[in-house]
Scaffold this motif. Structure first.
Motif, PDB file in Angstrom:
ATOM      1  N   THR A 165       0.859  -1.185   0.000  1.00  0.00           N
ATOM      2  CA  THR A 165       0.000   0.000   0.000  1.00  0.00           C
ATOM      3  C   THR A 165       0.895   1.235   0.000  1.00  0.00           C
ATOM      4  O   THR A 165       1.642   1.461   0.948  1.00  0.00           O
ATOM      5  CB  THR A 165      -0.916   0.011   1.232  1.00  0.00           C
ATOM      6  OG1 THR A 165      -0.116   0.047   2.418  1.00  0.00           O
ATOM      7  CG2 THR A 165      -1.797  -1.224   1.269  1.00  0.00           C
ATOM      8  N   GLN A 166       0.815   2.018  -1.069  1.00  0.00           N
ATOM      9  CA  GLN A 166       1.623   3.235  -1.201  1.00  0.00           C
ATOM     10  C   GLN A 166       0.735   4.385  -1.668  1.00  0.00           C
ATOM     11  O   GLN A 166      -0.168   4.187  -2.488  1.00  0.00           O
ATOM     12  CB  GLN A 166       2.751   3.026  -2.208  1.00  0.00           C
ATOM     13  CG  GLN A 166       3.811   2.053  -1.727  1.00  0.00           C
ATOM     14  CD  GLN A 166       5.059   2.122  -2.590  1.00  0.00           C
ATOM     15  OE1 GLN A 166       4.977   2.074  -3.802  1.00  0.00           O
ATOM     16  NE2 GLN A 166       6.202   2.259  -1.961  1.00  0.00           N
ATOM     17  N   ARG A 167       1.021   5.576  -1.189  1.00  0.00           N
ATOM     18  CA  ARG A 167       0.155   6.715  -1.506  1.00  0.00           C
ATOM     19  C   ARG A 167       0.226   7.114  -2.978  1.00  0.00           C
ATOM     20  O   ARG A 167      -0.656   7.813  -3.480  1.00  0.00           O
ATOM     21  CB  ARG A 167       0.488   7.917  -0.618  1.00  0.00           C
ATOM     22  CG  ARG A 167       1.867   8.518  -0.818  1.00  0.00           C
ATOM     23  CD  ARG A 167       2.133   9.579   0.242  1.00  0.00           C
ATOM     24  NE  ARG A 167       3.383  10.267   0.052  1.00  0.00           N
ATOM     25  CZ  ARG A 167       4.570   9.811   0.399  1.00  0.00           C
ATOM     26  NH1 ARG A 167       4.655   8.610   0.956  1.00  0.00           N
ATOM     27  NH2 ARG A 167       5.666  10.511   0.202  1.00  0.00           N
ATOM     28  N   CYS A 168       1.268   6.691  -3.687  1.00  0.00           N
ATOM     29  CA  CYS A 168       1.361   6.954  -5.123  1.00  0.00           C
ATOM     30  C   CYS A 168       1.001   5.716  -5.945  1.00  0.00           C
ATOM     31  O   CYS A 168       1.174   5.704  -7.159  1.00  0.00           O
ATOM     32  CB  CYS A 168       2.770   7.414  -5.489  1.00  0.00           C
ATOM     33  SG  CYS A 168       3.230   8.970  -4.729  1.00  0.00           S
ATOM     34  N   GLY A 169       0.536   4.660  -5.273  1.00  0.00           N
ATOM     35  CA  GLY A 169       0.260   3.404  -5.949  1.00  0.00           C
ATOM     36  C   GLY A 169      -1.223   3.080  -6.043  1.00  0.00           C
ATOM     37  O   GLY A 169      -2.085   3.931  -5.803  1.00  0.00           O
ATOM     38  N   ILE A 170      -1.521   1.829  -6.387  1.00  0.00           N
ATOM     39  CA  ILE A 170      -2.912   1.394  -6.560  1.00  0.00           C
ATOM     40  C   ILE A 170      -3.682   1.527  -5.247  1.00  0.00           C
ATOM     41  O   ILE A 170      -4.809   2.017  -5.223  1.00  0.00           O
ATOM     42  CB  ILE A 170      -2.956  -0.073  -7.043  1.00  0.00           C
ATOM     43  CG1 ILE A 170      -2.285  -0.213  -8.410  1.00  0.00           C
ATOM     44  CG2 ILE A 170      -4.394  -0.572  -7.123  1.00  0.00           C
ATOM     45  CD1 ILE A 170      -2.167  -1.645  -8.890  1.00  0.00           C
ATOM     46  N   PHE A 171      -3.073   1.102  -4.135  1.00  0.00           N
ATOM     47  CA  PHE A 171      -3.747   1.104  -2.834  1.00  0.00           C
ATOM     48  C   PHE A 171      -3.347   2.374  -2.064  1.00  0.00           C
ATOM     49  O   PHE A 171      -2.730   2.313  -1.008  1.00  0.00           O
ATOM     50  CB  PHE A 171      -3.382  -0.161  -2.058  1.00  0.00           C
ATOM     51  CG  PHE A 171      -3.730  -1.425  -2.786  1.00  0.00           C
ATOM     52  CD1 PHE A 171      -5.014  -1.942  -2.713  1.00  0.00           C
ATOM     53  CD2 PHE A 171      -2.790  -2.084  -3.569  1.00  0.00           C
ATOM     54  CE1 PHE A 171      -5.352  -3.112  -3.385  1.00  0.00           C
ATOM     55  CE2 PHE A 171      -3.116  -3.248  -4.250  1.00  0.00           C
ATOM     56  CZ  PHE A 171      -4.415  -3.752  -4.159  1.00  0.00           C
ATOM     57  N   ARG A 172      -3.719   3.516  -2.623  1.00  0.00           N
ATOM     58  CA  ARG A 172      -3.215   4.798  -2.116  1.00  0.00           C
ATOM     59  C   ARG A 172      -3.852   5.201  -0.793  1.00  0.00           C
ATOM     60  O   ARG A 172      -3.308   6.010  -0.053  1.00  0.00           O
ATOM     61  CB  ARG A 172      -3.474   5.885  -3.149  1.00  0.00           C
ATOM     62  CG  ARG A 172      -4.954   6.132  -3.412  1.00  0.00           C
ATOM     63  CD  ARG A 172      -5.189   7.057  -4.566  1.00  0.00           C
ATOM     64  NE  ARG A 172      -6.623   7.247  -4.812  1.00  0.00           N
ATOM     65  CZ  ARG A 172      -7.132   7.593  -5.962  1.00  0.00           C
ATOM     66  NH1 ARG A 172      -6.332   7.777  -6.991  1.00  0.00           N
ATOM     67  NH2 ARG A 172      -8.421   7.768  -6.114  1.00  0.00           N
ATOM     68  N   ASP A 173      -5.066   4.675  -0.476  1.00  0.00           N
ATOM     69  CA  ASP A 173      -5.740   5.023   0.773  1.00  0.00           C
ATOM     70  C   ASP A 173      -6.603   3.831   1.203  1.00  0.00           C
ATOM     71  O   ASP A 173      -6.863   2.916   0.409  1.00  0.00           O
ATOM     72  CB  ASP A 173      -6.579   6.291   0.613  1.00  0.00           C
ATOM     73  CG  ASP A 173      -7.610   6.186  -0.503  1.00  0.00           C
ATOM     74  OD1 ASP A 173      -8.396   5.220  -0.499  1.00  0.00           O
ATOM     75  OD2 ASP A 173      -7.629   7.072  -1.385  1.00  0.00           O
ATOM     76  N   PRO A 174      -7.067   3.814   2.445  1.00  0.00           N
ATOM     77  CA  PRO A 174      -7.852   2.668   2.933  1.00  0.00           C
ATOM     78  C   PRO A 174      -9.141   2.453   2.160  1.00  0.00           C
ATOM     79  O   PRO A 174      -9.585   1.306   1.998  1.00  0.00           O
ATOM     80  CB  PRO A 174      -8.152   3.036   4.389  1.00  0.00           C
ATOM     81  CG  PRO A 174      -7.162   4.084   4.756  1.00  0.00           C
ATOM     82  CD  PRO A 174      -6.821   4.804   3.504  1.00  0.00           C
ATOM     83  N   TRP A 175      -9.766   3.530   1.681  1.00  0.00           N
ATOM     84  CA  TRP A 175     -11.077   3.417   1.060  1.00  0.00           C
ATOM     85  C   TRP A 175     -10.993   2.783  -0.330  1.00  0.00           C
ATOM     86  O   TRP A 175     -11.798   1.929  -0.668  1.00  0.00           O
ATOM     87  CB  TRP A 175     -11.729   4.809   1.003  1.00  0.00           C
ATOM     88  CG  TRP A 175     -11.729   5.408   2.378  1.00  0.00           C
ATOM     89  CD1 TRP A 175     -12.587   5.106   3.400  1.00  0.00           C
ATOM     90  CD2 TRP A 175     -10.777   6.334   2.916  1.00  0.00           C
ATOM     91  NE1 TRP A 175     -12.241   5.794   4.535  1.00  0.00           N
ATOM     92  CE2 TRP A 175     -11.131   6.568   4.275  1.00  0.00           C
ATOM     93  CE3 TRP A 175      -9.657   6.993   2.398  1.00  0.00           C
ATOM     94  CZ2 TRP A 175     -10.419   7.429   5.108  1.00  0.00           C
ATOM     95  CZ3 TRP A 175      -8.949   7.859   3.220  1.00  0.00           C
ATOM     96  CH2 TRP A 175      -9.331   8.063   4.552  1.00  0.00           C
TER      97      TRP A 175
END
Length: 465
Positions: A165-175
């Motif tokens: 999970t990375q903020r610049c990636g696919i999983f950028r946030d929990p939602w």
């Protein structure tokens, strides 16, 4: 599952993040020293980028990791930005932009890249792969298409892929992560909670956040196989030093999150478990300017990662039921040195074999061409027997057994005939690229034999007719 009457055991393996590994051919002593140092530093394995890995030596590296009792996990970074190079009549599309002025995603190329890296990782003996491939500007449809493709690659190669999970990636946030998990519940994750905190500008530790964040942790625990432990206060990707009195509350908040995640993972399974965690603290140019005490300096990357490693172990052993206390694995030094000696000697032999094969192959080509131009000229019996033979140029690591199967030939005659040129040849010998192999069949018979095999016609072509 744990045996009846015995407590379930849960082990935590902490991995050291390495940007590159030592080339064993160039510096074998340094390779041994490096593995021993990692072991003595209290780490259970290595998080490894594939930079500098000689693919021909993948199996040897796997033996070295096994001999040193170190687990190997491979991390894959995103390659390129992904805009398509396909042409279009639209000026916008010619610029490589799709809807909303976003670059178009070329997923097929990324999946091919992923598959190739997975093959190398499997040869290395990697436990699993952590993927950082993907962008935050991808639509949900694009992200899901890539993730479904990565699942197919994972099943095909036989190695698990965990998406960080990375903020610049696919999983950028929990939602967005929960939306994707609802659609594709089979994917594996490597949560990096600091990235979420940084993306939101806060740590999720107030009463309002607790209403939804605890349930989110419970949901991602089902997919979590590793944890990237980076400490962020929500304003920066990482704090300068987690022991700084100004950041103690931040460090404690991260430890509580790790505890929640581990407790949820262990609650979901009755089996013995091995969990993985990676301390993540990168050196930055500013760190060394802001020391907060005489003992702790902000710029020492190794010191901070060692501190996070110990914090992970203490939190795990204190709060997780069935947690095993850490013991340093004892590597087998003799096996390490013996393996490296074999690699070096094998490399030398391979080079000599390569030179010999090149010479024989060139000589065969010249001789066959000569006799084809001068069919009446007398020559050696070996050459005369092979004038009308079909010569095949082998692919890398192709074996005589594979060649015989490819051309529907008997294996023994093929091997026997080529032993004239390659004395140590066997049915399982891995050939170097462009090695010339004589097929035990005349050119005319070979053409007739190949004609018997009818190529498969795709169903679509029948429809078009």
């Amino acid at each position: 599952m744990a045996a009846k009457g015995q407590k379930r055991r849960v082990k935590l393996n902490v991995l050291l993040s390495q940007n590159a590994i030592v080339d064993i051919r160039k510096n074998s002593d340094r390779m041994i020293a490096s593995l021993k140092k990692i072991q003595k530093s209290g780490y259970d394995g290595i998080l490894l980028k594939l930079a500098g890995i000689n693919k021909n030596d993948s199996e040897v590296y796997a033996q070295l990791f096994a001999a040193s009792q170190l687990a190997c996990v491979v991390v894959l970074e995103h390659q390129g930005t992904g805009p398509s190079t396909q042409t279009s009549h639209s000026k916008q599309n010619q610029a490589g932009l799709g809807d909303g002025n976003k670059p178009r995603v070329e997923l097929s190329g990324l999946l091919r890249h992923l598959e190739g890296e997975c093959l190398v990782a499997k040869d290395l003996g990697a436990k699993f792969i952590i993927s950082r491939i993907g962008h935050d500007w991808w639509s949900d449809a694009e992200a899901q298409e890539f993730l479904k493709g990565s699942l197919e690659v994972s099943k095909k190669i036989g190695i698990e892929i965990a998406h960080e999970t990375q903020r610049c990636g696919i999983f950028r946030d929990p939602w967005k992560t929960l939306r994707i998990l609802n659609e594709i519940p089979e994917i594996s994750l490597c949560p990096n909670l600091s990235e979420w905190f940084c993306a939101s500008g806060r740590i999720y530790n107030n009463k309002e956040d607790a209403l939804w964040f605890d349930s989110t942790m419970a949901k991602i625990a089902r997919n979590c196989i590793a944890l990237a432990a980076r400490i962020s206060d929500g304003t920066e990707a990482q704090v300068f030093h987690p022991q700084d009195p100004a950041h103690r509350a931040t460090s404690a908040a991260h430890a509580r999150c790790w505890k929640k995640l581990w407790l949820e993972i262990t609650r979901l399974s009755d089996n013995d478990l091995t969990l993985y965690a990676i301390p993540v603290h990168e050196a930055t140019p500013r760190n060394h300017i802001i020391p907060f005490s005489r003992k702790c300096h902000g710029g020492d990357e190794t010191e901070v990662n060692d501190w996070i490693k110990q914090e992970l172990r203490d939190t795990f052993e204190k709060h997780v039921p069935g947690a095993q206390k850490w013991k340093m694995a004892k590597g087998k030094d003799d096996e390490l040195e013996k393996t490296i000696e074999n690699v070096i000697s094998r490399g030398t032999k391979r080079k000599n074999d390569f030179k010999e094969i090149i010479q024989v192959s060139k000589q065969m080509r010249r001789t066959v061409k000569h006799y084809q131009r001068n069919p009446m000229e007398e020559g050696s019996s070996v050459v005369e027997e092979n004038i009308d033979r079909v010569l095949y140029s082998a692919n890398d690591d192709e074996t005589p057994k594979m060649i015989a199967k490819k051309f529907m030939l008997d294996l023994k005659p093929l091997t026997d005939e080529n032993k004239i040129f390659y004395k140590s040849l066997s049915s399982a010998s891995k050939l170097l690229p462009k090695t010339i192999i004589v097929l035990p069949i005349s050119a005319a018979k070979f053409i007739d034999k190949r004609a018997e095999v009818k190529p498969e016609v795709p169903e679509e072509s029948h429809k078009n007719e």
